[in-house]
Design a protein around this motif. Structure first.
Motif, mmCIF file in Angstrom:
data_model
loop_
_atom_site.group_PDB
_atom_site.id
_atom_site.type_symbol
_atom_site.label_atom_id
_atom_site.label_comp_id
_atom_site.label_asym_id
_atom_site.label_seq_id
_atom_site.Cartn_x
_atom_site.Cartn_y
_atom_site.Cartn_z
ATOM 1 N N LEU A 113 5.413 -8.641 -1.173
ATOM 2 C CA LEU A 113 6.581 -9.229 -0.508
ATOM 3 C C LEU A 113 7.430 -10.051 -1.474
ATOM 4 C CD1 LEU A 113 4.975 -10.292 2.893
ATOM 5 C CD2 LEU A 113 6.513 -8.346 2.464
ATOM 6 N N HIS A 161 11.247 -11.483 -0.814
ATOM 7 C CA HIS A 161 11.052 -12.332 0.369
ATOM 8 C C HIS A 161 10.624 -13.743 -0.042
ATOM 9 C CE1 HIS A 161 11.416 -9.168 3.430
ATOM 10 N NE2 HIS A 161 10.879 -8.371 2.512
ATOM 11 N N ALA A 220 9.892 -11.966 6.744
ATOM 12 C CA ALA A 220 8.668 -11.168 6.707
ATOM 13 C C ALA A 220 7.587 -11.828 7.555
ATOM 14 C CB ALA A 220 8.167 -11.001 5.271
ATOM 15 N N VAL A 253 12.987 -3.000 11.809
ATOM 16 C CA VAL A 253 11.927 -3.042 10.790
ATOM 17 C C VAL A 253 12.103 -1.800 9.928
ATOM 18 C CG1 VAL A 253 9.420 -2.991 10.388
ATOM 19 C CG2 VAL A 253 10.337 -4.292 12.320
ATOM 20 N N PRO A 254 12.287 -1.951 8.598
ATOM 21 C CA PRO A 254 12.192 -3.170 7.788
ATOM 22 C C PRO A 254 13.545 -3.776 7.402
ATOM 23 C CG PRO A 254 12.109 -1.288 6.346
ATOM 24 C CD PRO A 254 12.329 -0.741 7.746
ATOM 25 N N SER A 292 10.515 -7.467 7.567
ATOM 26 C CA SER A 292 9.367 -6.727 7.047
ATOM 27 C C SER A 292 8.100 -7.199 7.761
ATOM 28 C CB SER A 292 9.226 -6.938 5.538
ATOM 29 O OG SER A 292 10.227 -6.232 4.831
ATOM 30 N N THR A 328 3.713 -6.704 7.726
ATOM 31 C CA THR A 328 2.516 -6.164 7.071
ATOM 32 C C THR A 328 1.301 -6.369 7.969
ATOM 33 O OG1 THR A 328 1.890 -8.198 5.901
ATOM 34 C CG2 THR A 328 3.467 -6.731 4.804
ATOM 35 N N THR A 360 2.938 -1.032 6.342
ATOM 36 C CA THR A 360 2.374 -1.494 5.073
ATOM 37 C C THR A 360 1.176 -2.372 5.406
ATOM 38 O OG1 THR A 360 4.470 -1.446 3.865
ATOM 39 C CG2 THR A 360 2.780 -2.941 3.046
ATOM 40 N N SER A 383 7.245 -0.157 6.558
ATOM 41 C CA SER A 383 7.543 -1.375 7.320
ATOM 42 C C SER A 383 7.965 -2.541 6.435
ATOM 43 C CB SER A 383 6.320 -1.788 8.169
ATOM 44 O OG SER A 383 5.274 -2.235 7.336
ATOM 45 N N THR A 384 8.041 -2.338 5.133
ATOM 46 C CA THR A 384 8.473 -3.402 4.232
ATOM 47 C C THR A 384 9.612 -2.904 3.358
ATOM 48 O OG1 THR A 384 6.671 -2.789 2.712
ATOM 49 C CG2 THR A 384 6.308 -4.691 4.157
ATOM 50 N N ALA A 385 10.556 -3.823 3.077
ATOM 51 C CA ALA A 385 11.727 -3.522 2.247
ATOM 52 C C ALA A 385 12.301 -4.856 1.777
ATOM 53 C CB ALA A 385 12.755 -2.731 3.047
#
Length: 347
Positions: free
Chosen positions: A186, A191, A254, A277-278, A282, A284, A300, A340-342
């Motif tokens: 992250l 983030h 996040a 999302v994302p 984000s 996790t 993620t 799911s993360t960016a």
């Protein structure tokens, strides 16, 4: 001739093969058969002879009379696996691993969930000492062991404090490294406003995750870390995530969730609030159960080798029962980046 239940075979039924038949088929003595099938042949019988005995037993359909053997040894060859809940895929996979190792050594595994998921449970046997050879237990279900504490049963703890007393062995995952990997992922995306959606279950494993996340984020300038807690349920995770996302102040970019179930709740909360999302948030998880790949976008998360946990737990119990020192190493975990993360949205 009576069978393993003590009853004579039915009229016309073929007689059950005996160890004497195995010895004759393999061309060895009954003592050699006993050593090989009792897994006590190493150093006494050659690999080739052991292979011949096992092949002969398989070919003629021989099955040892475990009840009689266990009576002689004073063992039931049964282990109890205590887990928080059968509905959790992670613990189902732990059982699969433990049962596979147990079967190779002529053991059975009784799976015993705490009725309320976590917390005290009744003794599953009238006398645990008489019915079991040992116990393997998740730290999340530690309270469920209270009914059989005080016996001299060997106990193997899974994912629990290494220095805790009362256990003959510990099998741990490197959950701290998993949380450090999440934090690094992250931070690398940019983030800085992060909320930890933490499990409300009191357990060593969740304490370690929280401490590792905090230690990884605190040294980074401009980073903030908040915490909200929830029981390990999708709806509880959704409500706590909504609380975090609608609290006064700048919204986090996040959510770091203690497991994939909470992460699913966080994704539901984002959708209800009109967040993508994302792109806007984000999310996790932790565990990498099937749910992580069923979400859209896929989650993620940190992959935990659940079956290997069960395998190591059963192996450690067998080591203790045979007087061997169990392995002490931690099992590694793996970060699995998915959709799911960016990077966080531009300010």
């Amino acid at each position: 001739m009576a069978d393993s239940t003590g009853r004579p075979p039915a009229a016309g039924a073929p007689a059950r093969p005996t160890s004497k038949d195995v010895a004759r088929a393999a061309g060895v003595s009954q003592a050699t058969v006993s050593l090989v099938l009792g897994e006590k042949w190493r150093g006494r019988v050659s690999e080739r002879t052991a292979g011949l005995v096992r092949a002969a037993a398989r070919d003629i359909g021989y099955r040892p009379n475990l009840a009689a053997r266990n009576l002689r040894l004073g063992r039931t060859r049964t282990a109890l696996l205590v887990v928080p809940a059968l509905t959790n895929e992670f613990f189902a996979r732990v059982y699969t691993g433990a049962a596979a190792v147990a079967a190779r050594h002529g053991f059975g595994v009784v799976l015993y969930p705490s009725p309320q998921g976590v917390g005290p449970a009744r003794d599953p046997f009238a006398s645990a000492r008489a019915a079991l050879d040992g116990v393997i237990a998740s730290s999340m279900a530690a309270d469920a062991l209270s009914a059989i504490r005080g016996t001299d049963l060997p106990l193997v703890m899974l994912d629990s404090a290494p220095g805790a007393t009362g256990a003959a062995a510990h099998v741990n995952l490197d959950v701290a490294d998993g949380m450090r990997r999440i934090a690094g992922h992250l931070l690398g995306l940019g983030h800085r406003r992060i909320v930890h959606l933490a499990s409300a279950v009191p357990s060593w494993t969740f304490d370690v995750r929280a401490a590792a996340l905090r230690a990884a984020l605190e040294p980074v300038p401009g980073t903030s870390l908040g915490t909200v807690r929830a029981p390990l349920e999708v709806d509880s995770g959704r409500r706590s995530a909504e609380q975090a996302l609608t609290s006064p102040g700048t919204r986090p970019t996040a959510l770091v969730c203690d497991d994939d179930i909470l992460a699913a709740g966080a994704c539901k909360a984002a959708r209800r609030l009109g967040l993508r999302v994302p792109h806007d948030l984000s999310v996790t998880g932790f565990d990498d159960v099937a749910l992580a790949r069923a979400l859209e976008p896929e989650l993620t998360t940190v992959r935990l080798p659940a079956e290997e946990v069960g395998e190591r737990g059963m192996t450690a119990l067998l080591d203790v029962l045979e007087g061997r020192p169990p392995a002490l190493d931690q099992l590694p975990v793996t970060l699995v980046p998915r959709g799911s993360t960016a990077p966080p949205p531009a300010l």
